[in-house]
Design a protein around this motif. Sequence first.
Motif, PDB file in Angstrom:
ATOM      1  N   SER A  63      38.667  34.259  92.014  1.00  0.00           N
ATOM      2  CA  SER A  63      40.020  34.259  92.550  1.00  0.00           C
ATOM      3  C   SER A  63      41.060  33.960  91.465  1.00  0.00           C
ATOM      4  N   PHE A  64      40.595  33.456  90.325  1.00  0.00           N
ATOM      5  CA  PHE A  64      41.484  33.130  89.216  1.00  0.00           C
ATOM      6  C   PHE A  64      41.302  34.096  88.052  1.00  0.00           C
ATOM      7  N   SER A  78      38.352  29.683  83.680  1.00  0.00           N
ATOM      8  CA  SER A  78      38.228  29.001  84.972  1.00  0.00           C
ATOM      9  C   SER A  78      39.018  27.705  85.021  1.00  0.00           C
ATOM     10  N   LEU A  80      41.992  27.689  85.225  1.00  0.00           N
ATOM     11  CA  LEU A  80      43.007  28.012  86.227  1.00  0.00           C
ATOM     12  C   LEU A  80      42.616  27.498  87.610  1.00  0.00           C
ATOM     13  N   GLY A  81      41.312  27.260  87.809  1.00  0.00           N
ATOM     14  CA  GLY A  81      40.837  26.751  89.087  1.00  0.00           C
ATOM     15  C   GLY A  81      40.585  25.252  89.095  1.00  0.00           C
ATOM     16  N   TYR A 446      47.323  26.429  95.652  1.00  0.00           N
ATOM     17  CA  TYR A 446      47.142  27.190  94.421  1.00  0.00           C
ATOM     18  C   TYR A 446      48.222  28.257  94.253  1.00  0.00           C
ATOM     19  N   ALA A 450      51.097  28.543  91.176  1.00  0.00           N
ATOM     20  CA  ALA A 450      50.703  29.583  90.218  1.00  0.00           C
ATOM     21  C   ALA A 450      51.687  29.698  89.058  1.00  0.00           C
ATOM     22  N   GLN A 457      48.280  31.821  81.304  1.00  0.00           N
ATOM     23  CA  GLN A 457      48.037  33.245  81.535  1.00  0.00           C
ATOM     24  C   GLN A 457      48.610  34.092  80.400  1.00  0.00           C
TER      25      GLN A 457
END
Length: 478
Positions: A63-64, A78, A80-81, A446, A450, A457
């Motif tokens: 999902s990330f 990961s 990001l999670g 989340y 973002a 990112q």
Amino acid sequence: MASEVTASCLFAGRDRVLNDVVLRHDNGITNSIDQGAPPAGRRSFVLPAFVNAHDHARPTASSFGALGMPLESWLLRSALGTPVDPYLAAASALARSARAGCGAMMVHYTRPSGTMPLVEEAKQIARAASDVGIRIAFAIAVRDQNPVVYGDAEPVLSSLSSDDRKTIEELFVRAPMSPKAYIELTDAIAAAIGGPRIDVQLGPAGVQWCSRPLLEAVAENSALTGRRIHMHLLETVYQRAWADQHFPDGIVRYLHDIGLLSERLTLAHCIHARPDELEMIGASGARIVTNFSSNMHLRSGLAPIAAAHKCGCAVTVGVDGLALDEDDDVLREMRLVQMMHGGLGFKRTWTPAEFFALAIRNGRRATGAPGSGELAPGAPADFVTLDLDRLDRDQILPVDPIDLLFARGNASLLKDVVVDGLTIVSEGRVTGVDLPAIEQELRAIYRGGAAKLSHFQRAWQPLSASLESWFEAQFDCR
């Protein structure tokens, strides 16, 4: 309060399937299993509760955007999670595992939220486990070296812009915890959350991330206290090459020599372990957790599980947060391991029943769950109920239900999950927490946050390219 479960068949261990049974349990213990008249209504199949023997209790990484990457990139992506709420993240992961039939799960906690002291965060994980009703083993995954690559990260960092470099360093490069501080932290966590359903373990992240003093301190403390150890070993070709460079006499030999290799140790992956290393692992009594789909998702390779079993290694199965369909379906994972490693031609490594029994037994040992997993009087009341009518949907000829289980079983067939005598899943629904509501709340948090991840990112593409160049230049993995 005494309870009873009627079933059309029950797997009692190894090759024993009993037909038309009544299982009675009280106070978390199985009192009796008696055969009698066929139960009325839909047919059911009772088995020992499954075990997810290697996991990290984290959100779904895909999902990330962590898709199709080798581990060395995937781990950084990961980030990001990272859990935005430790309780919600853990409750989501533990509930998904319970819904898939797991009565016990290893939580090798690799990515704390950073929002609270680690002992307090461990308490949140323990609260989630209690609410879900699942047994867990818990270990903080410690590392004190190589936060970005397996060696000097300066070539990678210097290739980035100053802003991107700052972003990466703030996320990944921080002062390491001393071995003494880690042992004290583990003791404090054990005092705070340890108990009959929570086994606190030592959790070195992996040899490439842990200095010799740290590994030796963990080995010494485990020998002194009897505390179990959970760690990754030889998961990727780059880890194999690193180990050969830094331990020319053999990484497994080193683990043996410092006393880390023992029956208290569980090793995740071992994909690139060699025959002599498997022999040492088997002789020590340590366990190997194989994570089939995770290894495929991350292009890490195919573990030598049949060879490990044949030389005496205690093998079990984990999900590692990356089941085939990212649904935590450990039953499907067991089927994949059996299909890949169960034999060649007419030669069998094990029968499906033998494999199921050993995976449950060794999984319970890895997580510190009591008993061997066999359903018998005096054993813990940890079991699952499957819909046998759906599993045996054609009913043309009598077929061994274990053979059917390994041909077509999956988590959708699960009806009830009982742990320590308590029903934690009923008719496929987790009873202790509202899993759909928790996942909806997590997604909203989340999504709302973002924008805060935009710096990372933006830095990702140059970082990813630099990582690939570094690893390919440093290690000859042909």
